[in-house]
Design a protein around this motif. Structure first.
Motif, PDB file in Angstrom:
ATOM      1  N   ARG A 225      17.116  32.338  10.134  1.00 41.87           N
ATOM      2  CA  ARG A 225      18.194  33.333  10.133  1.00 41.87           C
ATOM      3  C   ARG A 225      18.126  34.188   8.866  1.00 41.87           C
ATOM      4  O   ARG A 225      18.239  35.402   8.912  1.00 41.87           O
ATOM      5  CB  ARG A 225      19.547  32.616  10.215  1.00 41.87           C
ATOM      6  N   GLN A 226      17.875  33.509   7.749  1.00 38.69           N
ATOM      7  CA  GLN A 226      17.822  34.229   6.472  1.00 38.69           C
ATOM      8  C   GLN A 226      16.639  35.202   6.451  1.00 38.69           C
ATOM      9  O   GLN A 226      16.776  36.345   6.015  1.00 38.69           O
ATOM     10  CB  GLN A 226      17.687  33.217   5.346  1.00 38.69           C
ATOM     11  N   GLU A 229      17.617  38.181   8.400  1.00 35.79           N
ATOM     12  CA  GLU A 229      18.563  39.049   7.692  1.00 35.79           C
ATOM     13  C   GLU A 229      17.865  39.871   6.618  1.00 35.79           C
ATOM     14  O   GLU A 229      18.157  41.039   6.416  1.00 35.79           O
ATOM     15  CB  GLU A 229      19.676  38.203   7.053  1.00 35.79           C
ATOM     16  N   GLU A 230      16.895  39.212   5.955  1.00 35.75           N
ATOM     17  CA  GLU A 230      16.209  39.914   4.860  1.00 35.75           C
ATOM     18  C   GLU A 230      15.015  40.717   5.354  1.00 35.75           C
ATOM     19  O   GLU A 230      14.288  41.288   4.543  1.00 35.75           O
ATOM     20  CB  GLU A 230      15.736  38.883   3.821  1.00 35.75           C
ATOM     21  N   GLU A 231      14.785  40.705   6.671  1.00 35.91           N
ATOM     22  CA  GLU A 231      13.631  41.400   7.267  1.00 35.91           C
ATOM     23  C   GLU A 231      12.341  40.962   6.568  1.00 35.91           C
ATOM     24  O   GLU A 231      11.447  41.754   6.315  1.00 35.91           O
ATOM     25  CB  GLU A 231      13.789  42.929   7.167  1.00 35.91           C
ATOM     26  N   GLU A 301      22.937  36.715  16.374  1.00 36.41           N
ATOM     27  CA  GLU A 301      22.528  37.780  15.437  1.00 36.41           C
ATOM     28  C   GLU A 301      22.133  39.066  16.170  1.00 36.41           C
ATOM     29  O   GLU A 301      21.658  40.002  15.548  1.00 36.41           O
ATOM     30  CB  GLU A 301      21.323  37.297  14.599  1.00 36.41           C
ATOM     31  N   ARG A 303      19.552  39.589  18.070  1.00 34.08           N
ATOM     32  CA  ARG A 303      18.116  39.836  17.908  1.00 34.08           C
ATOM     33  C   ARG A 303      17.429  39.481  19.213  1.00 34.08           C
ATOM     34  O   ARG A 303      17.886  38.612  19.950  1.00 34.08           O
ATOM     35  CB  ARG A 303      17.527  38.948  16.802  1.00 34.08           C
TER      36      ARG A 303
END
Ligand code: UDP
Length: 450
Positions: A225-226, A229-231, A301, A303
């Protein structure tokens, strides 16, 4: 009136044919149920007392005498106390052999089978917390007697307790039945082979020169997930004993694995290896078990996922199932039998155009890992994951082993039975070879890092 009359006639006919009225049959059924429940409870109690007697005579008493001889002269206590949740959420004090660990420490628990305060199979044993906040959560779970063996303890042994304790306890309560308990006890025997109460706190362990992640499923999903989020692009691969064997013989595969951001341990072979190397794993994390958690997180998310691999039609079918089951968007699918010399550009373009954030590649090892590493700089999705035969399972092409077999570490036996021609060498030759390599690695690693 005529309806009433015909109902009366029907009841009279029924009574004439069966010899009993409906009301009497209801009473009989309830009585039969009560008698059979009482009988099965009696049988369970008798079995528990027989087990308690055997364990006490043949194991507990000899260990007790040996401990007395060692502990008394040294002035050390024989037992330590542990307070746990008993039936109805009341505190129950158990005794452990002080200074022993694992199953040996908990031998005195078998004496509680005589008192009936513990069952042989029941809900998990959990430390008592006097705080009122803990009680409602325990709720109905406390109404079932805690057991020396529990579904939770078995799943923890094989490191596949991904759903968490409470969900596992509810699953047990819904299934509870003397036959289910009996099967649970049988399952506990092989699970003891790889049971290890304490997982290593280290975030990874080294095996055959590779750094393999040691984390729970929740941590792995949090990490993905992180990255999303940070691409931040992350290549994530899973290794089982067969992969480790291949990595010894195949340099390209080995290099692809080494280039991954995370290598995760797939299957009981890696759990045993972790135990042999003194770094018991937190969880055994494979792509098939991870998929539901991954899809749920991706859906939260917003996605989407691209499925690449498998025979023509398989990824489509798997995509339909996954989208329906987990409400996640499948951005695109593509089979894995394209020409990897001439058709890469078109496939990569299709993936990038789909705007998927997660790419699952299912070509099998080592093809998928090598392909991902070779093309990672051209690929847009943040998460690139090698998932082997996963689409075959989710499309229903190949049936996965039932959970109870996975819990006792025998999923590979099921795979051999399904595809004996392809699988026998992988497992029958591969598993012992892997364990031999782990032992050799342990000796070499320890002599180079004393
Ligand atoms: N596969 C593919 N392209 C290939 C070779 C294999 O898409 O060129 C697929 C195959 O159809 C199967 C998967 O890759 O779905 C490999 O499954 P296997 O069970 O061998 O993978 P494992 O999980 O054992 O790595």
């Amino acid at each position: 009136m005529s309806v009433n009359r015909s109902a009366q006639e029907a009841r009279a006919l029924e009574k004439r044919l069966t010899g009993h009225s409906r009301a009497r049959r209801g009473v009989r059924r309830r009585l039969a149920f009560a008698v059979s429940t009482a009988l099965s409870e009696l049988v369970v109690r008798l079995i528990e007392i027989a087990v308690a007697l055997s364990v006490s005579l043949f194991v507990f008493v000899p260990v007790l005498l040996a401990r007395l001889a060692v502990r008394l002269p040294a002035g050390k206590p024989l037992f330590s106390k542990r307070t746990v949740f008993g039936r109805s959420g009341k505190p129950l004090t158990l005794r452990n052999f002080d200074g022993l660990s694992g199953g040996m420490a908990t031998l005195p628990w078998f004496l509680e089978l005589f008192t009936g305060r513990l069952a042989l199979a029941g809900t998990a044993i959990r430390d008592w917390q006097p705080s009122p906040a803990a009680a409602p959560e325990q709720g109905y779970i406390s109404m079932v007697k805690p057991g020396i063996i529990s579904l939770w303890s078995i799943r923890q042994s094989s490191r596949i307790a991904h759903e968490g304790r409470e969900a596992t306890e509810w699953e047990y309560i819904f299934r509870k039945h003397p036959v289910y308990d009996f099967l649970l006890i049988l399952r506990a025997l092989p699970a003891m082979l790889f049971s290890e109460k304490e997982a290593s706190p280290s975030p990874f362990f080294r095996l055959l020169g590779m750094k393999i992640g040691n984390m729970t499923m929740q941590t792995a999903i949090g990490m993905i997930r992180q990255a999303l989020e940070e691409e931040r692009q992350s290549a994530i691969f899973f290794v089982n004993p067969d992969c480790m064997n291949k990595s010894v013989a195949d340099r390209n595969y080995r290099e692809a694995l080494m280039a991954a951001d995370h290598i995760l341990p797939d299957g009981i072979g890696l759990v045993i290896a972790g135990k042999m190397l003194g770094t018991p794993l937190r969880e055994n994390i494979n792509g098939t078990d991870m998929l539901p958690f991954l899809c749920t997180m991706a859906a939260e998310e917003r996605r989407s996922i691209f499925l690449l691999g498998g025979k023509p039609g398989v990824a489509e079918k798997a995509g339909d199932t996954i989208a329906q089951k987990y409400s996640v968007t499948i951005a695109g699918v593509m089979h894995g039998y394209f020409d990897r010399k001439t058709e890469n550009a078109g496939v990569i373009e299709a993936i990038n155009r789909s705007n998927a954030s997660v790419l699952l590649v299912a070509f099998g090892a080592p093809l998928q890992e090598e392909w991902i590493i070779r093309h990672r700089s051209e690929l847009k999705p943040a998460i690139l994951m090698g998932v082997g035969g996963l689409f075959d399972f989710f499309s229903g092409n190949i049936k996965r082993a039932p959970r109870w077999l996975r819990e006792i570490g025998l999923e590979w036996v099921y795979r051999i039975l399904q595809e004996p021609g392809r699988m026998w060498k992988r497992y029958v030759v591969g598993n012992p070879l892997f364990l031999y390599r782990v032992m050799k690695w342990k000796v070499l690693d320890q002599s180079s890092n004393p």
